[in-house]
Write an enzyme that holds these catalytic residues in place. Structure first.
Site, PDB file in Angstrom:
ATOM      1  N   CYS A 263       0.792  -1.236   0.000  1.00 10.48           N
ATOM      2  CA  CYS A 263       0.000   0.000   0.000  1.00 10.48           C
ATOM      3  C   CYS A 263       0.824   1.285   0.000  1.00 10.48           C
ATOM      4  O   CYS A 263       0.711   2.092  -0.913  1.00 10.48           O
ATOM      5  CB  CYS A 263      -0.946   0.019   1.193  1.00 10.48           C
ATOM      6  SG  CYS A 263      -2.249  -1.189   1.048  1.00 10.48           S
TER       7      CYS A 263
HETATM    8  C1  UDX Z   1      -1.002  -0.096   5.617  1.00 12.97           C
HETATM    9  C2  UDX Z   1      -1.951   0.794   6.432  1.00 12.97           C
HETATM   10  O1  UDX Z   1      -1.552   0.789   7.802  1.00 12.97           O
HETATM   11  C3  UDX Z   1      -3.398   0.328   6.260  1.00 12.97           C
HETATM   12  O2  UDX Z   1      -4.258   1.209   6.958  1.00 12.97           O
HETATM   13  C4  UDX Z   1      -3.717   0.355   4.765  1.00 12.97           C
HETATM   14  O3  UDX Z   1      -5.046   0.005   4.505  1.00 12.97           O
HETATM   15  C5  UDX Z   1      -2.765  -0.558   4.017  1.00 12.97           C
HETATM   16  O4  UDX Z   1      -1.419  -0.127   4.257  1.00 12.97           O
HETATM   17  P1  UDX Z   1       0.175  -2.458   5.898  1.00 12.97           P
HETATM   18  O5  UDX Z   1       0.830  -2.180   4.580  1.00 12.97           O
HETATM   19  O6  UDX Z   1      -0.398  -3.794   6.155  1.00 12.97           O
HETATM   20  O7  UDX Z   1      -0.995  -1.400   6.175  1.00 12.97           O
HETATM   21  O8  UDX Z   1       1.329  -2.246   6.997  1.00 12.97           O
HETATM   22  P2  UDX Z   1       1.690  -1.256   8.182  1.00 12.97           P
HETATM   23  O9  UDX Z   1       1.562  -1.971   9.455  1.00 12.97           O
HETATM   24  O10 UDX Z   1       0.981   0.032   8.065  1.00 12.97           O
HETATM   25  O11 UDX Z   1       3.258  -1.025   7.890  1.00 12.97           O
HETATM   26  C6  UDX Z   1       3.734  -0.575   6.629  1.00 12.97           C
HETATM   27  C7  UDX Z   1       5.250  -0.462   6.611  1.00 12.97           C
HETATM   28  O12 UDX Z   1       5.702   0.602   7.420  1.00 12.97           O
HETATM   29  C8  UDX Z   1       5.997  -1.710   7.129  1.00 12.97           C
HETATM   30  O13 UDX Z   1       7.100  -1.957   6.270  1.00 12.97           O
HETATM   31  C9  UDX Z   1       6.454  -1.302   8.506  1.00 12.97           C
HETATM   32  O14 UDX Z   1       7.636  -1.985   8.899  1.00 12.97           O
HETATM   33  C10 UDX Z   1       6.722   0.180   8.297  1.00 12.97           C
HETATM   34  N1  UDX Z   1       6.627   0.989   9.539  1.00 12.97           N
HETATM   35  C11 UDX Z   1       5.445   1.085  10.216  1.00 12.97           C
HETATM   36  C12 UDX Z   1       7.737   1.702   9.992  1.00 12.97           C
HETATM   37  O15 UDX Z   1       8.840   1.655   9.395  1.00 12.97           O
HETATM   38  N2  UDX Z   1       7.614   2.470  11.116  1.00 12.97           N
HETATM   39  C13 UDX Z   1       6.452   2.581  11.803  1.00 12.97           C
HETATM   40  O16 UDX Z   1       6.427   3.312  12.802  1.00 12.97           O
HETATM   41  C14 UDX Z   1       5.335   1.852  11.342  1.00 12.97           C
END
Ligand code: UDX
Length: 423
Positions: A263
């Site tokens: 996403c």
């Molecule tokens: C995301 C959105 O959270 C969700 O609402 C949307 O519908 C789809 O995209 P998702 O892709 O499943 O969900 O993962 P998410 O938990 O949001 O993490 C995305 C990425 O960001 C991961 O690679 C995670 O490691 C990274 N991340 C997340 C960080 O580097 N730091 C953070 O503080 C949070």
């Protein structure tokens, strides 16, 4: 209510299963006979905690999967949950949306009663109104008096999707006419979350903006983290102090290797494209993507600084999934890291509790270990790429390394010999 879901991917499966679990009659349509067969045998075609127990409760009762579009004719609503993969230029590919819309229209030719077509896929603002609506109406030979249109974005995190579905922060419903939106609101009657009613394009923009903002929080934290590291400050302590300000909030402030997944990277690129087409230079969005692209190279540079020339060295990469609790490697930050390591002549040995087989499709030529210990044995260096909780329990395994040089891209280790990317 009777609901048809088009697309048995991640969003369609979770949405369909959860709708069935609260009592709706649901048919999930997919073109893949293997997927359809699995759902009908109560097996989840994707890894998502909590999904299989729901299939066990509902499949064969009020949940069915099918290859045919027949169920649409007798449904009250049809949700479009097909993929919108990125084109080469970063814009969203809407071909699956268009063909789903035409199939829905054809199936609605013989329908009686008011039907609502709901777009759940993430689409650029304007898509429901200018792509879905005309395709459905012209294929159905019907008017907006007989078919309503709505946009109801999902905010599901992989690995926590069932929980996110059941306890949403809000439910966004955009519609072309109030009655169409009312019908969608009825589907969610059992939820206590606030319902935000908007027009179609605003609902589409809410989804893009939410993802872009969360991605911005991460890239912002990463930039601050990079600065903190150079100044000898622990970014974690900083963000704890910053996040307690309620206007900022504590979530998504974890600095590290950057964001991956299906996403954030795609949606931020797509929004940037859209901004450009609208004549706006998306300065912040460009910077968000730039910082995200840079973090993996920074990680390899830190390793090189400590280990010297990487040519011929055995480097363990721990964690291949884009985050913990999933086998999904789409846009995982481990991909550019492995590419860079290989470019520098390193011998890569990778380990992930779940995502090894998926990464093997991208890098068939590197070694895959069956455990963290096996990957670390004899390694000259190690990069930690995914926040798997079990990596927090690795300790003695680091002693197996030939040289104990460990750089963390996610703050997860409890072993105190590692250096962090931003700490
Ligand atoms: C995301 C959105 O959270 C969700 O609402 C949307 O519908 C789809 O995209 P998702 O892709 O499943 O969900 O993962 P998410 O938990 O949001 O993490 C995305 C990425 O960001 C991961 O690679 C995670 O490691 C990274 N991340 C997340 C960080 O580097 N730091 C953070 O503080 C949070």
């Amino acid at each position: 209510m009777k609901i048809t879901i088009i697309g048995g991917g991640y969003v369609g499966l979770v949405t369909g299963a959860c709708f069935a679990d609260i009592g709706h009659g649901v048919t999930i349509i997919d073109v893949d006979p293997i997927k359809v067969g699995m759902v009908n045998e109560k097996k989840a075609p994707i890894f998502e905690p909590g999904l299989e127990p729901i299939l066990a409760r509902t499949t064969g009762k009020n949940l069915h999967a099918s290859l045919s579009f027949d169920s649409i004719t007798s449904s009250d609503l049809t949700f479009i949950c097909v993929g919108t993969p990125p084109n080469d230029d970063g814009s969203a590919n809407l071909s699956y949306i268009e063909s789903a819309s035409r199939s829905i229209g054809t199936a609605l030719q013989n329908a009686t009663g008011f039907h609502v077509v709901v777009v759940k896929s993430t689409v650029p603002p304007g898509t429901t109104e200018t792509v879905v609506l005309p395709a459905v109406l012209s294929s159905a030979h019907k008017t907006e008096d007989e078919i309503g249109f709505a946009m109801n974005p999902e905010f599901l995190r992989e690995g926590r999707a069932i929980e996110d579905f059941r306890q949403p922060d809000r439910i966004v419903i955009g519609s072309n006419q109030p009655y169409a939106g009312d019908r969608v609101a009825e589907v969610y009657q059992k939820f206590s979350a606030p319902v935000v009613r908007t027009g179609l394009a605003a609902a589409e923009m809410i989804k893009y903006t939410s993802n872009a903002f969360l991605a911005t929080k991460i890239s912002f934290s990463n930039e601050i983290g990079n600065v903190c590291k150079e100044l000898g400050i622990d970014v974690n302590e900083v963000m704890k102090g910053v996040g307690l300000d309620q206007r900022i909030g504590q979530q998504f402030l974890n600095a590290g290797a950057g964001f991956g997944g299906s996403c954030f990277p795609k949606d931020v690129s797509s929004l940037a494209m859209l901004a450009g087409r609208a004549g706006i230079d998306p300065k912040i969005l460009r910077a968000v993507l730039e910082v995200n692209e840079y973090q993996p190279y920074r990680l390899v540079a830190l390793l090189e600084k400590k280990a010297g020339n990487l040519s011929g060295k055995r480097i363990a990469v721990l964690g291949l999934a884009f985050k913990d609790n999933t086998d999904d490697v789409r846009d995982s930050r481990a991909i550019p890291v492995i590419q860079e390591l290989l470019k520098k002549g390193a011998r890569v040995v990778a380990f992930d509790p779940m995502a090894g087989p998926n990464m093997k499709k991208i890098f068939p030529g590197i070694d895959y270990a069956g455990s963290a210990g096996e990957a670390l044995k004899g390694a000259d260096g190690c990069l930690v790429m995914t926040e798997w909780p079990e990596f927090g329990r690795i300790d003695k395994e680091f002693e197996l390394m030939a040289h104990r040089i460990v750089i963390e891209g996610r703050r997860i280790l409890t072993w105190n010999g590692a250096e962090g990317i931003c700490w």
